[in-house]
Motif scaffolding. Sequence first.
Motif, PDB file in Angstrom:
ATOM      1  N   ALA A 260       0.799  -1.211  -0.069  1.00  0.00           N
ATOM      2  CA  ALA A 260       0.036  -0.031  -0.091  1.00  0.00           C
ATOM      3  C   ALA A 260       0.719   1.279   0.024  1.00  0.00           C
ATOM      4  CB  ALA A 260      -0.908  -0.146   1.185  1.00  0.00           C
ATOM      5  N   ILE A 261       2.149   1.203   0.562  1.00  0.00           N
ATOM      6  CA  ILE A 261       2.901   2.411   0.645  1.00  0.00           C
ATOM      7  C   ILE A 261       3.752   2.479  -0.607  1.00  0.00           C
ATOM      8  CG2 ILE A 261       4.630   3.449   1.765  1.00  0.00           C
ATOM      9  CD1 ILE A 261       3.734   2.114   4.340  1.00  0.00           C
TER      10      ILE A 261
ATOM     11  N   LEU B  78      -6.087  -2.091  -3.153  1.00  0.00           N
ATOM     12  CA  LEU B  78      -7.002  -1.947  -1.812  1.00  0.00           C
ATOM     13  C   LEU B  78      -6.919  -0.517  -1.654  1.00  0.00           C
ATOM     14  CD1 LEU B  78      -8.851  -3.111   0.396  1.00  0.00           C
ATOM     15  CD2 LEU B  78      -6.679  -2.896   1.881  1.00  0.00           C
ATOM     16  N   THR B  79      -5.876   0.058  -1.391  1.00  0.00           N
ATOM     17  CA  THR B  79      -5.971   1.518  -1.350  1.00  0.00           C
ATOM     18  C   THR B  79      -6.453   2.300  -2.542  1.00  0.00           C
ATOM     19  OG1 THR B  79      -3.445   1.338  -2.015  1.00  0.00           O
ATOM     20  CG2 THR B  79      -3.901   1.990   0.184  1.00  0.00           C
TER      21      THR B  79
ATOM     22  N   ILE C 184     -10.239   2.183  -2.278  1.00  0.00           N
ATOM     23  CA  ILE C 184     -10.541   2.881  -0.863  1.00  0.00           C
ATOM     24  C   ILE C 184     -10.624   4.433  -1.373  1.00  0.00           C
ATOM     25  CG2 ILE C 184     -10.043   3.651   1.245  1.00  0.00           C
ATOM     26  CD1 ILE C 184      -9.588   0.839   1.813  1.00  0.00           C
TER      27      ILE C 184
ATOM     28  N   VAL D 163     -13.701  -3.188  -2.326  1.00  0.00           N
ATOM     29  CA  VAL D 163     -13.119  -3.085  -1.359  1.00  0.00           C
ATOM     30  C   VAL D 163     -13.433  -4.166  -0.349  1.00  0.00           C
ATOM     31  CG1 VAL D 163     -12.682  -1.984   0.967  1.00  0.00           C
ATOM     32  CG2 VAL D 163     -12.866  -0.552  -1.191  1.00  0.00           C
TER      33      VAL D 163
ATOM     34  N   ILE E 235      -3.806  -2.366   8.230  1.00  0.00           N
ATOM     35  CA  ILE E 235      -4.038  -1.343   7.079  1.00  0.00           C
ATOM     36  C   ILE E 235      -5.561  -1.257   6.885  1.00  0.00           C
ATOM     37  CG2 ILE E 235      -3.131  -2.554   5.165  1.00  0.00           C
ATOM     38  CD1 ILE E 235      -1.914   0.337   4.449  1.00  0.00           C
TER      39      ILE E 235
ATOM     40  N   LEU F 209      -7.739   2.020   6.964  1.00  0.00           N
ATOM     41  CA  LEU F 209      -8.135   2.706   5.994  1.00  0.00           C
ATOM     42  C   LEU F 209      -9.748   2.879   5.489  1.00  0.00           C
ATOM     43  CD1 LEU F 209      -5.886   1.621   3.055  1.00  0.00           C
ATOM     44  CD2 LEU F 209      -6.012   3.667   3.975  1.00  0.00           C
ATOM     45  N   VAL F 210     -10.486   1.620   6.032  1.00  0.00           N
ATOM     46  CA  VAL F 210     -12.141   1.859   6.135  1.00  0.00           C
ATOM     47  C   VAL F 210     -12.667   2.643   6.952  1.00  0.00           C
ATOM     48  CG1 VAL F 210     -14.027   0.369   6.280  1.00  0.00           C
ATOM     49  CG2 VAL F 210     -12.469  -0.372   4.890  1.00  0.00           C
TER      50      VAL F 210
ATOM     51  N   PHE G 190     -12.046   6.292   6.532  1.00  0.00           N
ATOM     52  CA  PHE G 190     -13.060   6.788   5.571  1.00  0.00           C
ATOM     53  C   PHE G 190     -14.433   7.195   6.414  1.00  0.00           C
ATOM     54  CE2 PHE G 190     -16.861   5.684   3.167  1.00  0.00           C
ATOM     55  CZ  PHE G 190     -16.859   6.827   1.928  1.00  0.00           C
TER      56      PHE G 190
ATOM     57  N   PHE H 222       1.612   6.867   8.537  1.00  0.00           N
ATOM     58  CA  PHE H 222       2.032   7.048   7.044  1.00  0.00           C
ATOM     59  C   PHE H 222       0.757   7.016   6.126  1.00  0.00           C
ATOM     60  CE2 PHE H 222       4.664   6.701   3.319  1.00  0.00           C
ATOM     61  CZ  PHE H 222       5.682   7.897   3.577  1.00  0.00           C
ATOM     62  N   VAL H 223      -0.228   6.405   6.313  1.00  0.00           N
ATOM     63  CA  VAL H 223      -1.300   6.401   5.306  1.00  0.00           C
ATOM     64  C   VAL H 223      -2.316   7.249   6.089  1.00  0.00           C
ATOM     65  CG1 VAL H 223      -0.949   3.967   4.409  1.00  0.00           C
ATOM     66  CG2 VAL H 223      -2.306   4.157   6.469  1.00  0.00           C
TER      67      VAL H 223
END
Lengths: 438, 294
Positions: free
Chosen positions: A382-383, A392-393, A396, A405, B142, B146-147, B150, B233-234
């Motif tokens: 993801a990074i 996935l990212t 989203i 997702v 992660i 992430l979800v 949101f 970081f995310v």
Amino acid sequence: MTVATTDLDRLKSGADQLFSKKKLAGFSIPLVIIAYLVYIFFAFDVPGLYSRADMDNARTLVADSYSYKMHVTRDNRSAEVDISIEGRRNGTYPEDGSPDWVTRGEETVIDLGQGHIATFGPEIVTYTIPGYGTFRAEPGRSGVNATFPDGDLPGWINASKNRVAITTEAGRFTVTRNRTEVFRYFNGWEAFWFTLDSPYYGLSVGEVAGRAVQGEAGDIFTAFWTNSMWRHQDVAWALFETVLMAFLGTFGAGLIALPLAFLAAKNFAPLMAVRFAMRRMFDFLRGVDALIWTIILARAFGPGPLTGALAILVTDTGTFGKIFSEALENVDKAPIEGVQSTGASAIQRYRFGVIPQVVPVLISQLLYFLESNTRSATVIGAITGGGIGLLLTQAIITQQDWEKVTYFIVLIVLMVMAMDWISGILRRRLISGDGTGH
Amino acid sequence: MAETSASTRVDVIQTDYMALTRRKRLYSLVLLIVFVALMVAGFNTADSRNAGGFWNGITHVFDFPAEVLGEAWENIAELPRHLVAHLPALIETLNIAAASTLIGLIAGTVLALLSTRGLARWPRLIGLFRRLMDIARAIPEIVIALVLIFVLGGGPVPAMIAIAIHTTGALGKLFSEVNENVSLKPVEGLRSVGATWAQQMYLGVIPQVGPNYVSYALLRFEINIRASAILGFVGAGGIGYDLRNAMSWGQGKYDQAAAIFILLFLTIVAVDQISGYLRAHLTYGTQAREGVRP
């Protein structure tokens, strides 16, 4: 006698002290935990969370993850009607095709179920709602020109001069000057197997199986594999890339760490300075952490699976170096001496005296890490941009592909569980079956 | 007569043994070849799917660290100020890790007790709780973070929840392995005087397994600091978030990134050392060898 009594007194007071100490600990530990959690509650502003939380987002997310909507759209200037899945270009019905609840013609009739009927005429669009009446509009340059049934407007109708939105349990109806749109909601993931342009779309499982038996299996698989909405091929590749990152990273680290571990083990490296240098290097590699390694390596190698694999490799070289050198320090001297007594050379001593002792530990650690690195590879992907983490990212970030997702999350969980299962099987096979190392 | 039969038996045993050894060697060789082939093919595949190639990149690995360190060195006078400026973010990262470890410890304890044969409150539901832990363990942090970002917006809470869920699964599994070896006598004693299930567990089981649990939780805390930095970081707050911002300012501004690198490195090393020391004392070295398993 008096001596015994004082003894007893001392014992009793000692026991009392012990009890009160235990009591104190028994109460204070939970209290400290609770106090810390209360601190966190306010430090993280959990009370303010409710106002910041976006419940509309949550609703869309949940609804979208198990349902999809069909768009029926009329361009109000040309009166053309488009029917599509989620409004996507690659999910659009052909000019003459339509699902069975839409009848195309001079006047397109859309049956939303439960008695709700919408029509798109050449000039006028209508929406008939049971128990309320018929809404009519004649959208054009001057506005929507809506006519409502008599009475006050209910709360689920949102009307202005240029826009009317009606939300009912059967769907959603929106008119603006340029577009009229009807949404109908269905459960499930539409076009998961085949897209609309595929000949297999809409067939039942039995029919598809029948065609497969008649020699169309290859075509059916191609249609599924190249599905342009769900992109199964790309997803499979991404999963493979993630596993590949974990595999290369873990075993590459193992291969590099093993010789270095000998240099860091007390009983194999007589030089203190070498040992010290090796151990500090392992600590450094571990301490810098995968996140920073990922950032540094991404600058040199660019985004992709190799960068992720190398980030895992570098971090785990530190970890394995530490584990392996500890395992080497714990080896039993006896087998080595036994091998030596038969006149074996140094290499043979290592091969038959040391390696068989440490191999089970090394393999079991490597396999443990393989599973946990599959998870890390998802995060690192993801990074740096590789594998299923990237997909996935991306899904989203669009904030609307929640069904995708959900699909990716299910796949990730299954992938990690599968790796866990495989690593468990290999661990049992390799360690119990080949414990002697011959 | 007897001698010949004995010697033939020895011969038979020897040929059998040699055949067995040869077969084993062959298997080992085949395994080795397969492994090497997989590594080489995997490397080539990864290399071809990477944006920059391995052989081009390998000479530039140290360019970026050199650049960052160079800039940090130029502005060395600013470094203490940067270190202090990012301290609150570091504390947030540590808090995320600590809170999620604590929540995971509590939830993992309950789930582990509920899924151990002999201790479970509802023996029929053991399988259900085990699957729950398996799923919680399999979800990478992660995904949930992430979800939740949101829905809840950025900040420490999504990261905390995400890490706590994974920690619950990971610790729950380790705890239920520890529970297998628990002596049931204290539990029976407590039951005989009418203690409730919660009392039996809190007074009869927890004191037996406490040191092991805490040792595993400390290990998890080390891992969770790294995880919470990555989640920052995310977009989930803490030092990782600062790092991403510092990185995005680009060339000429890397002195801040260098300060964050230093803070993160020192924290991880310090926590590793302290927790290693504590763990060695908690379990008297029995767990020391498994010290660094994530």
